[in-house]
Motif scaffolding. Sequence first.
Motif, PDB file in Angstrom:
ATOM      1  N   ALA A  30      -4.133  -2.429   5.866  1.00 35.60           N
ATOM      2  CA  ALA A  30      -4.745  -2.221   4.558  1.00 35.60           C
ATOM      3  C   ALA A  30      -5.897  -3.211   4.430  1.00 35.60           C
ATOM      4  CB  ALA A  30      -3.718  -2.438   3.458  1.00 35.60           C
ATOM      5  N   MET A  31      -7.119  -2.701   4.447  1.00 35.76           N
ATOM      6  CA  MET A  31      -8.285  -3.585   4.498  1.00 35.76           C
ATOM      7  C   MET A  31      -9.414  -3.052   3.628  1.00 35.76           C
ATOM      8  SD  MET A  31      -8.481  -4.540   8.597  1.00 35.76           S
ATOM      9  CE  MET A  31      -8.232  -2.866   9.226  1.00 35.76           C
ATOM     10  N   SER A  32     -10.206  -3.975   3.117  1.00 37.93           N
ATOM     11  CA  SER A  32     -11.448  -3.627   2.434  1.00 37.93           C
ATOM     12  C   SER A  32     -12.486  -3.263   3.478  1.00 37.93           C
ATOM     13  CB  SER A  32     -11.934  -4.807   1.601  1.00 37.93           C
ATOM     14  OG  SER A  32     -12.292  -5.887   2.455  1.00 37.93           O
ATOM     15  N   SER A  33     -13.642  -2.781   3.035  1.00 41.61           N
ATOM     16  CA  SER A  33     -14.690  -2.394   3.980  1.00 41.61           C
ATOM     17  C   SER A  33     -15.172  -3.593   4.797  1.00 41.61           C
ATOM     18  CB  SER A  33     -15.865  -1.745   3.245  1.00 41.61           C
ATOM     19  OG  SER A  33     -16.413  -2.643   2.298  1.00 41.61           O
ATOM     20  N   VAL A  78       0.833  -1.192   0.000  1.00 38.74           N
ATOM     21  CA  VAL A  78       0.000   0.000   0.000  1.00 38.74           C
ATOM     22  C   VAL A  78       0.873   1.250   0.000  1.00 38.74           C
ATOM     23  CG1 VAL A  78      -1.677   1.319   1.330  1.00 38.74           C
ATOM     24  CG2 VAL A  78      -1.915  -1.156   1.137  1.00 38.74           C
ATOM     25  N   LYS A  79       1.909   1.246   0.814  1.00 40.25           N
ATOM     26  CA  LYS A  79       2.777   2.409   0.952  1.00 40.25           C
ATOM     27  C   LYS A  79       3.890   2.427  -0.088  1.00 40.25           C
ATOM     28  CE  LYS A  79       5.504   5.003   4.321  1.00 40.25           C
ATOM     29  NZ  LYS A  79       4.729   6.227   4.063  1.00 40.25           N
ATOM     30  N   PHE A  80       4.507   1.264  -0.328  1.00 43.45           N
ATOM     31  CA  PHE A  80       5.705   1.218  -1.155  1.00 43.45           C
ATOM     32  C   PHE A  80       5.458   0.744  -2.586  1.00 43.45           C
ATOM     33  CE2 PHE A  80       7.404   0.098   3.227  1.00 43.45           C
ATOM     34  CZ  PHE A  80       7.775   1.407   3.510  1.00 43.45           C
ATOM     35  N   GLY A  81       4.251   0.352  -2.902  1.00 44.78           N
ATOM     36  CA  GLY A  81       3.990  -0.176  -4.227  1.00 44.78           C
ATOM     37  C   GLY A  81       4.220  -1.681  -4.274  1.00 44.78           C
ATOM     38  N   PRO A  82       4.094  -2.287  -5.453  1.00 46.34           N
ATOM     39  CA  PRO A  82       4.226  -3.749  -5.577  1.00 46.34           C
ATOM     40  C   PRO A  82       5.530  -4.251  -4.966  1.00 46.34           C
ATOM     41  CG  PRO A  82       3.448  -2.794  -7.633  1.00 46.34           C
ATOM     42  CD  PRO A  82       3.812  -1.641  -6.753  1.00 46.34           C
ATOM     43  N   GLY A 127      13.015   0.769   5.514  1.00 41.15           N
ATOM     44  CA  GLY A 127      13.580   1.569   4.430  1.00 41.15           C
ATOM     45  C   GLY A 127      12.785   2.812   4.136  1.00 41.15           C
ATOM     46  N   ASP A 128      12.194   3.406   5.174  1.00 40.12           N
ATOM     47  CA  ASP A 128      11.299   4.553   4.982  1.00 40.12           C
ATOM     48  C   ASP A 128      11.599   5.640   6.005  1.00 40.12           C
ATOM     49  OD1 ASP A 128       9.148   6.050   3.967  1.00 40.12           O
ATOM     50  OD2 ASP A 128       7.781   5.213   5.458  1.00 40.12           O
ATOM     51  N   PRO A 129      12.775   6.280   5.917  1.00 38.26           N
ATOM     52  CA  PRO A 129      13.091   7.352   6.875  1.00 38.26           C
ATOM     53  C   PRO A 129      12.203   8.559   6.635  1.00 38.26           C
ATOM     54  CG  PRO A 129      14.715   7.322   5.114  1.00 38.26           C
ATOM     55  CD  PRO A 129      13.827   6.118   4.894  1.00 38.26           C
ATOM     56  N   GLN A 130      11.772   9.171   7.721  1.00 40.55           N
ATOM     57  CA  GLN A 130      10.896  10.334   7.624  1.00 40.55           C
ATOM     58  C   GLN A 130      11.462  11.471   8.460  1.00 40.55           C
ATOM     59  OE1 GLN A 130       8.096  10.663   5.792  1.00 40.55           O
ATOM     60  NE2 GLN A 130       8.354   8.601   4.945  1.00 40.55           N
ATOM     61  N   ASP A 132      -5.487   2.101   1.073  1.00 39.28           N
ATOM     62  CA  ASP A 132      -4.464   2.452   2.038  1.00 39.28           C
ATOM     63  C   ASP A 132      -4.895   1.937   3.404  1.00 39.28           C
ATOM     64  OD1 ASP A 132      -6.399   4.215   2.836  1.00 39.28           O
ATOM     65  OD2 ASP A 132      -5.356   6.016   2.153  1.00 39.28           O
ATOM     66  N   VAL A 133      -4.179   2.312   4.455  1.00 41.26           N
ATOM     67  CA  VAL A 133      -4.434   1.722   5.766  1.00 41.26           C
ATOM     68  C   VAL A 133      -5.718   2.287   6.368  1.00 41.26           C
ATOM     69  CG1 VAL A 133      -3.589   1.542   8.118  1.00 41.26           C
ATOM     70  CG2 VAL A 133      -2.015   1.215   6.203  1.00 41.26           C
ATOM     71  N   ALA A 134      -6.620   1.411   6.733  1.00 41.73           N
ATOM     72  CA  ALA A 134      -7.816   1.794   7.474  1.00 41.73           C
ATOM     73  C   ALA A 134      -7.476   1.769   8.961  1.00 41.73           C
ATOM     74  CB  ALA A 134      -8.962   0.829   7.183  1.00 41.73           C
TER      75      ALA A 134
END
Length: 527
Positions: free
Chosen positions: A367-370, A251-255, A301-304, A343-345
């Motif tokens: 990351a979830m469906s309804s 969801v965040k980083f792509g495939p 691998g996601d420094p912010q 994206d993340v619910a």
Amino acid sequence: MRARQTAGELEHLDDAAVLQQLEAAKRSMSRDLLRDPVTLARGLDRTYRMRPHLKVIGEALAGVERGDYDRLLIYTPPQVGKSTTVAEWFPFWWLCLYPMDRVAVTSYGEDLALKRGKTIRGYVEEYGDEYELFMQPGSGAMQDWSLTRGGGVRSVSVGKGLTGHPVNLLIVDDPHKDRADAESEASRRHLHDWYSSTAIKRLQPDRNAVVGIQTRWHPDDFAGRRLAEEGRLEEGGRWKVVHLPAVADPVKFGPDPLGRQYGDPLPHPKIPTRNRRALTAWWADMKRTSIVRDWHSLAQGDPQPSEGALVSEELLRMLRDPGVAVEPQKIAVAVDPSGGGRDVAGVMGGFLGDDQRVWITHDVSAAMSSAEWSTAACLLAHETNASVIYVEWNFGRDMCELAIRTSWETLQREGRIPAKVLMPLIDPVRAKQGKLLRAEPVAQQMVQDRVRLRGVFTDLEREWATWMPTDPDSPGRIDASCILVYGLIPDANKGAIVHAPLPTAPTPGGIRQAPQSAGMYGRRIGK
């Protein structure tokens, strides 16, 4: 008949002919091993553990040799075999193909770089004759050695040692020593200047490539600056990126390069790939024992950046309180369904205590469906004996209510929630319009010690400690925690916003002590 004749002929071959055939078979096998560096390592070294992520790395390195791209960045968590593969086996494999090329292996320290060069030289001495690789007589220096066909390896620390030395393949292995080094603006500037003014100026026109491998430390570290300046290959830039987080997050980083789904663990050389339980436990332990920013930078691998966030990591650490005795007055679950599977619910649990604080106790966001987030919310409400499920009034209220009611009924039919258990009240919460207006009052409640965390919530804390007021969107966990606070403390959504100082220590009566340095909360707030 021909097969029998051939067998008979083989029986009468003399020793020289048999040896010749064996040598031919050996050469054929040696050529087959040169498909990619990982295949070569696996074929020559019995101790080399093949894992799916190493195969992905090997294929990416082979793409450099084919000319698919000439710039490659690989970042993974520490200790998963990337440096052994990229900084040791890859240069040896490259020299097997191009024995006239010069390879430079660089790292943050001289000792580490020399270790890589010594290991590559050991491969040449042990396996090189199969590929017609021989050491140049008199080439005894570990830092700079040569082959009889003109190629060789130079091993130096980043920042020095390449002036006057031609390079066809440049390996940049862990260019930052540690967090302090990566967070030093002077150290980063020195690294970037060296790369721009010295390292790439040594590359040769006939054949050249740069491969960088590292764990991430800072948004402006070696990988961050390269991508900022030259861009990703798939976006029209120059750098091919292989990003392998400890826990997959498409969801965040792509495939995901391994095809993993959200939450799947990364393989590890010392854990069997099929042992998912052990892999999950390994990364969960790393997450549990890491500070928030280390987990998300080194492991994911996601420094912010943290400068300018509404709340500090220091404050969030001080809000952790796993042991104090508090009597719940009202237990609730809060839902931000903005994900819809994209994206993340956010799904959070907590309660209002008899100390008049909101205690956050559960985070099952994903990351979830309804159907999935509504099921997660219902199960959490049942587990915690919640009396209410808060949903946001502003967006999708009716859809949320319908999804939750449907999931509750389904769970009761399936027997996962007893039929006699009444569904909690579904209560829409009116939050202020705008992400900043919604989040800032809750940040203020944290400063005033009206919100605490029942333990460590790595993902939630990371979102709060890195989300900027200028960001157009806020993550699901932040939104769900805001809905929870607004539901349990309605007056948090009223009145003017008063900027207060970040505290240094909570006290039983609330957070009182504050540092004198000005920040986003630069003045003392009254209770």
